[in-house]
Structures are given as C-alpha cells and as structure tokens.
Design a protein around this motif. Sequence first.
Motif, PDB file in Angstrom:
ATOM      1  N   MET A   2       0.827  -1.189   0.000  1.00  0.00           N
ATOM      2  CA  MET A   2       0.000   0.000   0.000  1.00  0.00           C
ATOM      3  C   MET A   2       0.872   1.253   0.000  1.00  0.00           C
ATOM      4  SD  MET A   2      -2.979   0.990   2.675  1.00  0.00           S
ATOM      5  CE  MET A   2      -3.856  -0.468   2.124  1.00  0.00           C
ATOM      6  N   PRO A   3       0.551   2.250  -0.846  1.00  0.00           N
ATOM      7  CA  PRO A   3       1.320   3.480  -0.860  1.00  0.00           C
ATOM      8  C   PRO A   3       1.303   4.146   0.507  1.00  0.00           C
ATOM      9  CG  PRO A   3      -0.167   3.362  -2.747  1.00  0.00           C
ATOM     10  CD  PRO A   3      -0.525   2.231  -1.841  1.00  0.00           C
ATOM     11  N   PRO A   4       2.364   4.913   0.867  1.00  0.00           N
ATOM     12  CA  PRO A   4       2.423   5.541   2.191  1.00  0.00           C
ATOM     13  C   PRO A   4       1.212   6.393   2.503  1.00  0.00           C
ATOM     14  CG  PRO A   4       4.545   5.675   1.073  1.00  0.00           C
ATOM     15  CD  PRO A   4       3.576   5.125   0.076  1.00  0.00           C
ATOM     16  N   ARG A   5       0.701   7.139   1.490  1.00  0.00           N
ATOM     17  CA  ARG A   5      -0.440   8.009   1.766  1.00  0.00           C
ATOM     18  C   ARG A   5      -1.662   7.200   2.146  1.00  0.00           C
ATOM     19  NH1 ARG A   5      -2.231  11.812  -2.946  1.00  0.00           N
ATOM     20  NH2 ARG A   5      -3.445  10.001  -3.562  1.00  0.00           N
ATOM     21  N   SER A   6      -1.894   6.056   1.469  1.00  0.00           N
ATOM     22  CA  SER A   6      -3.047   5.230   1.774  1.00  0.00           C
ATOM     23  C   SER A   6      -2.931   4.627   3.167  1.00  0.00           C
ATOM     24  CB  SER A   6      -3.186   4.117   0.733  1.00  0.00           C
ATOM     25  OG  SER A   6      -3.355   4.665  -0.559  1.00  0.00           O
ATOM     26  N   ARG A   7      -1.728   4.161   3.519  1.00  0.00           N
ATOM     27  CA  ARG A   7      -1.538   3.602   4.864  1.00  0.00           C
ATOM     28  C   ARG A   7      -1.758   4.672   5.917  1.00  0.00           C
ATOM     29  NH1 ARG A   7       2.996   1.046   2.468  1.00  0.00           N
ATOM     30  NH2 ARG A   7       4.362   2.592   3.413  1.00  0.00           N
ATOM     31  N   ALA A   8      -1.239   5.884   5.652  1.00  0.00           N
ATOM     32  CA  ALA A   8      -1.365   6.954   6.632  1.00  0.00           C
ATOM     33  C   ALA A   8      -2.812   7.376   6.817  1.00  0.00           C
ATOM     34  CB  ALA A   8      -0.521   8.155   6.196  1.00  0.00           C
ATOM     35  N   ALA A   9      -3.599   7.333   5.742  1.00  0.00           N
ATOM     36  CA  ALA A   9      -4.987   7.771   5.837  1.00  0.00           C
ATOM     37  C   ALA A   9      -5.757   6.946   6.848  1.00  0.00           C
ATOM     38  CB  ALA A   9      -5.662   7.680   4.463  1.00  0.00           C
ATOM     39  N   THR A 122      -8.414   4.934  -3.219  1.00  0.00           N
ATOM     40  CA  THR A 122      -9.703   4.731  -2.572  1.00  0.00           C
ATOM     41  C   THR A 122      -9.900   3.270  -2.179  1.00  0.00           C
ATOM     42  OG1 THR A 122     -10.867   6.611  -3.550  1.00  0.00           O
ATOM     43  CG2 THR A 122     -12.197   4.703  -2.985  1.00  0.00           C
ATOM     44  N   TYR A 123      -9.653   2.363  -3.113  1.00  0.00           N
ATOM     45  CA  TYR A 123      -9.863   0.946  -2.808  1.00  0.00           C
ATOM     46  C   TYR A 123      -8.866   0.445  -1.775  1.00  0.00           C
ATOM     47  CZ  TYR A 123     -13.230   0.631  -6.612  1.00  0.00           C
ATOM     48  OH  TYR A 123     -14.325   0.800  -7.410  1.00  0.00           O
ATOM     49  N   ARG A 124      -7.647   0.958  -1.811  1.00  0.00           N
ATOM     50  CA  ARG A 124      -6.652   0.523  -0.832  1.00  0.00           C
ATOM     51  C   ARG A 124      -7.001   1.004   0.571  1.00  0.00           C
ATOM     52  NH1 ARG A 124      -2.147   2.028  -5.253  1.00  0.00           N
ATOM     53  NH2 ARG A 124      -1.823  -0.046  -6.148  1.00  0.00           N
ATOM     54  N   VAL A 125      -7.526   2.222   0.678  1.00  0.00           N
ATOM     55  CA  VAL A 125      -7.932   2.714   1.990  1.00  0.00           C
ATOM     56  C   VAL A 125      -9.136   1.925   2.498  1.00  0.00           C
ATOM     57  CG1 VAL A 125      -8.880   4.688   3.237  1.00  0.00           C
ATOM     58  CG2 VAL A 125      -6.948   5.006   1.694  1.00  0.00           C
ATOM     59  N   LEU A 126     -10.101   1.641   1.626  1.00  0.00           N
ATOM     60  CA  LEU A 126     -11.226   0.789   2.031  1.00  0.00           C
ATOM     61  C   LEU A 126     -10.726  -0.549   2.569  1.00  0.00           C
ATOM     62  CD1 LEU A 126     -13.783   1.396  -0.876  1.00  0.00           C
ATOM     63  CD2 LEU A 126     -14.221   1.792   1.554  1.00  0.00           C
ATOM     64  N   GLN A 127      -9.761  -1.124   1.885  1.00  0.00           N
ATOM     65  CA  GLN A 127      -9.205  -2.408   2.313  1.00  0.00           C
ATOM     66  C   GLN A 127      -8.469  -2.274   3.642  1.00  0.00           C
ATOM     67  OE1 GLN A 127      -7.062  -4.531  -0.737  1.00  0.00           O
ATOM     68  NE2 GLN A 127      -5.726  -5.556   0.738  1.00  0.00           N
ATOM     69  N   ASP A 128      -7.670  -1.228   3.778  1.00  0.00           N
ATOM     70  CA  ASP A 128      -6.885  -1.058   5.000  1.00  0.00           C
ATOM     71  C   ASP A 128      -7.786  -0.791   6.200  1.00  0.00           C
ATOM     72  OD1 ASP A 128      -4.349  -1.013   6.253  1.00  0.00           O
ATOM     73  OD2 ASP A 128      -4.415   1.162   6.356  1.00  0.00           O
ATOM     74  N   VAL A 129      -8.824   0.023   6.028  1.00  0.00           N
ATOM     75  CA  VAL A 129      -9.752   0.298   7.126  1.00  0.00           C
ATOM     76  C   VAL A 129     -10.477  -0.976   7.538  1.00  0.00           C
ATOM     77  CG1 VAL A 129     -11.867   1.513   7.749  1.00  0.00           C
ATOM     78  CG2 VAL A 129     -10.036   2.740   6.585  1.00  0.00           C
ATOM     79  N   ALA A 130     -10.907  -1.781   6.563  1.00  0.00           N
ATOM     80  CA  ALA A 130     -11.579  -3.042   6.888  1.00  0.00           C
ATOM     81  C   ALA A 130     -10.662  -3.953   7.689  1.00  0.00           C
ATOM     82  CB  ALA A 130     -12.041  -3.735   5.612  1.00  0.00           C
ATOM     83  N   GLU A 131      -9.384  -4.019   7.316  1.00  0.00           N
ATOM     84  CA  GLU A 131      -8.443  -4.852   8.055  1.00  0.00           C
ATOM     85  C   GLU A 131      -8.250  -4.345   9.479  1.00  0.00           C
ATOM     86  OE1 GLU A 131      -5.106  -4.620   5.472  1.00  0.00           O
ATOM     87  OE2 GLU A 131      -5.620  -6.470   4.370  1.00  0.00           O
ATOM     88  N   ARG A 132      -8.157  -3.037   9.646  1.00  0.00           N
ATOM     89  CA  ARG A 132      -7.954  -2.471  10.976  1.00  0.00           C
ATOM     90  C   ARG A 132      -9.198  -2.635  11.847  1.00  0.00           C
ATOM     91  NH1 ARG A 132      -3.375   0.867  11.367  1.00  0.00           N
ATOM     92  NH2 ARG A 132      -2.234   1.019   9.402  1.00  0.00           N
ATOM     93  N   ALA A 177      -8.449  -4.091  -7.944  1.00  0.00           N
ATOM     94  CA  ALA A 177      -8.390  -3.414  -6.647  1.00  0.00           C
ATOM     95  C   ALA A 177      -9.759  -3.401  -5.983  1.00  0.00           C
ATOM     96  CB  ALA A 177      -7.865  -1.993  -6.821  1.00  0.00           C
ATOM     97  N   HIS A 178     -10.817  -3.213  -6.784  1.00  0.00           N
ATOM     98  CA  HIS A 178     -12.181  -3.273  -6.251  1.00  0.00           C
ATOM     99  C   HIS A 178     -12.465  -4.652  -5.662  1.00  0.00           C
ATOM    100  CE1 HIS A 178     -16.609  -2.747  -6.217  1.00  0.00           C
ATOM    101  NE2 HIS A 178     -16.605  -4.023  -6.591  1.00  0.00           N
ATOM    102  N   ARG A 179     -12.142  -5.706  -6.396  1.00  0.00           N
ATOM    103  CA  ARG A 179     -12.409  -7.066  -5.913  1.00  0.00           C
ATOM    104  C   ARG A 179     -11.619  -7.356  -4.635  1.00  0.00           C
ATOM    105  NH1 ARG A 179     -12.036  -8.240 -11.521  1.00  0.00           N
ATOM    106  NH2 ARG A 179      -9.874  -8.906 -11.239  1.00  0.00           N
ATOM    107  N   ASP A 180     -10.363  -6.910  -4.592  1.00  0.00           N
ATOM    108  CA  ASP A 180      -9.554  -7.152  -3.400  1.00  0.00           C
ATOM    109  C   ASP A 180     -10.147  -6.456  -2.181  1.00  0.00           C
ATOM    110  OD1 ASP A 180      -7.819  -8.643  -4.908  1.00  0.00           O
ATOM    111  OD2 ASP A 180      -6.301  -7.055  -5.110  1.00  0.00           O
ATOM    112  N   ALA A 181     -10.558  -5.197  -2.352  1.00  0.00           N
ATOM    113  CA  ALA A 181     -11.118  -4.446  -1.227  1.00  0.00           C
ATOM    114  C   ALA A 181     -12.418  -5.072  -0.745  1.00  0.00           C
ATOM    115  CB  ALA A 181     -11.339  -2.993  -1.625  1.00  0.00           C
ATOM    116  N   MET A 182     -13.268  -5.479  -1.675  1.00  0.00           N
ATOM    117  CA  MET A 182     -14.533  -6.084  -1.272  1.00  0.00           C
ATOM    118  C   MET A 182     -14.301  -7.441  -0.588  1.00  0.00           C
ATOM    119  SD  MET A 182     -16.581  -3.697  -2.154  1.00  0.00           S
ATOM    120  CE  MET A 182     -15.169  -2.657  -1.742  1.00  0.00           C
TER     121      MET A 182
END
Length: 293
Positions: A2-9, A122-132, A177-182
């Motif tokens: 995940m890019p640094p900005r997405s992880r930081a968000a 957007t999809y990476r942040v959705l994925q990261d928030v779901a994991e957290r 990316a959409h499929r991964d996040a979902m």
Amino acid sequence: PMPPRSRAAAAGMVGREVPARPAEGRTFVVLLDSPSTARAGGGASYDLLVRRVARQFVEQSVSPSDEAAIVHVQGASRDSQGFTRSRELLYESIDRYGRGLSGASGSIGLTGQEQISRHLDTYRVLQDVAERLDALTGRRRGIVWIGAQLRFAPPDCGPFDLSCLAFRNAFPAMLAAHRDAMGVANRHNVTVYPVDPAGLTTDLGPGELDRRAALQAVADDTGGLAVVGTNDFAAGFRAIVRDHSTYYLLGYVPAVEHRDSAFHRIDVRIKRGGLTVRARKGYLATGPAVRPD
C-alpha cells in the motif's frame, strides 16, 4: 504494497487504544473521499455538500454510546480523527475536508494517471480500514463512505485522447483493486454504506448512471445500503442505523473449498413470508496454495 499516503490515511483511525464500549454501542468509520474523475468538478460547492452531509450523519446517527472515526481518503492523515465519542472532535475533522488534495477542488483537471491513482488509493484505503476494524471485537463494523465519485465501466476514448486511453488501459487493475477491497471487507465482516452528497439530479446520462452503479456495487458486494439519487439523507441514515443495529450473522461453509480466486454466489432464502432478505451476494475464494520450494 500500500502506498504511504493510503496507509497513513487509515492509520490515524486506530492510533490509540479504544476503551471498552457499552454493549449497545456501534462502531462507524466515516470515509471522506474526493472525486476520482475529471468530470466531477463542483469545487467548493461539492466540498460544502460533503461536509454538510457528513455532519448530518454524525448529528442524527451517532449516539452517545457509539464510537466513530473520520478518515480523509485523499487528504492528510493529520486531518483525520481517531475513534471518539466526541461529536465536536468529529465535526472538527469533517470541517477540514477540502484542504490540499482532499475535496473536489483538487480533482479539477485530473490527468488520466491521476485518476488512476485516486481510484487505487480509494480501494486501498477501504481495504486497510476493513483490516484495521477486524481488531475491534463486539458489534458490527460499518464504513460510511461519503464523497466518492468513481467509474465502474471503462470510458469511451477518442484515438488521440491520451489521458482517457491511459485510464482505459489501467481499468483491469482498478477492477482487481475493487475485488480485493470487497473481499477483505467481507472476510472481516465490514459493511460499506456509500453516500452520494450530490443528491437527486436530472442527469441520467451514461456517466451519471456509471457513477451511481459504482457506489451501488460497493454496497451490494458488502451487504450494505447505498444512499444515492436522493436528497432525503435523513431517511437514508435511519436505514443505515437500523441495518447496522439489527441483523443476523450467519456462518457458511461451502460443500467444496474453492481455491480458484473466483467469485462464488450465495443465495439466502427464508420460509417466512412478508420479509425481505438482504445479504451479501457471495464470496471471493482465495487463490491456490503456493508450495514452498
């Protein structure tokens, strides 16, 4: 990765230990996203709509026993707010929407590559928030996703429109990316509720229908509700709270353990009449096991 900005968000969301919640409390993460398409426009007026709708959700739907966090998807992590029961802290974070890359003003005149990056972020942040959120035990976890404008179908491009062609060529990566996040959201029992702050519009062209379809697809894929094509946000928010508060959690074990990275449909049926069943459409199987060398 995940890019640094997405992880930081998403990192600011769980930057501290969350105190125990009362049994009746709910957990919400409000994602304040920015348009990822060059056609969105709107500038300051769209930013105002996002802030107004987000504040309305907090005011009407977040009770004193609930905990909520604010995450700015495209903005700076310092503008986000970790889990809190304080409405004032939530409002302060919402009011920071529109600064820097956050908001519609930063989406005007996006190049094809910039649109691609925003979609993937957007999809990476959705994925990261779901994991957290998976680290939080207790009641159902929900993401209220406000402000996003995505494409769900590849655009028609002229032969010399290089920006559009770059976007079209990257579309398979965005669908992946959409499929991964979902898939991550479903594995962690996180429901996404997309909210379109633009409300009711008379524009029913292909671009508008595609934008609505993208938001609806995220809701359908995670068992959520989409508040789109309406100015009655209060009714939509009541439906989200009702859905978030009353539900059955059913376990499912397939007769065959698929490991083909494919989507497998699930149909939930009941014998009792007069009821409406709303459930996730299925699940995304994991890939084949990799044997170590």
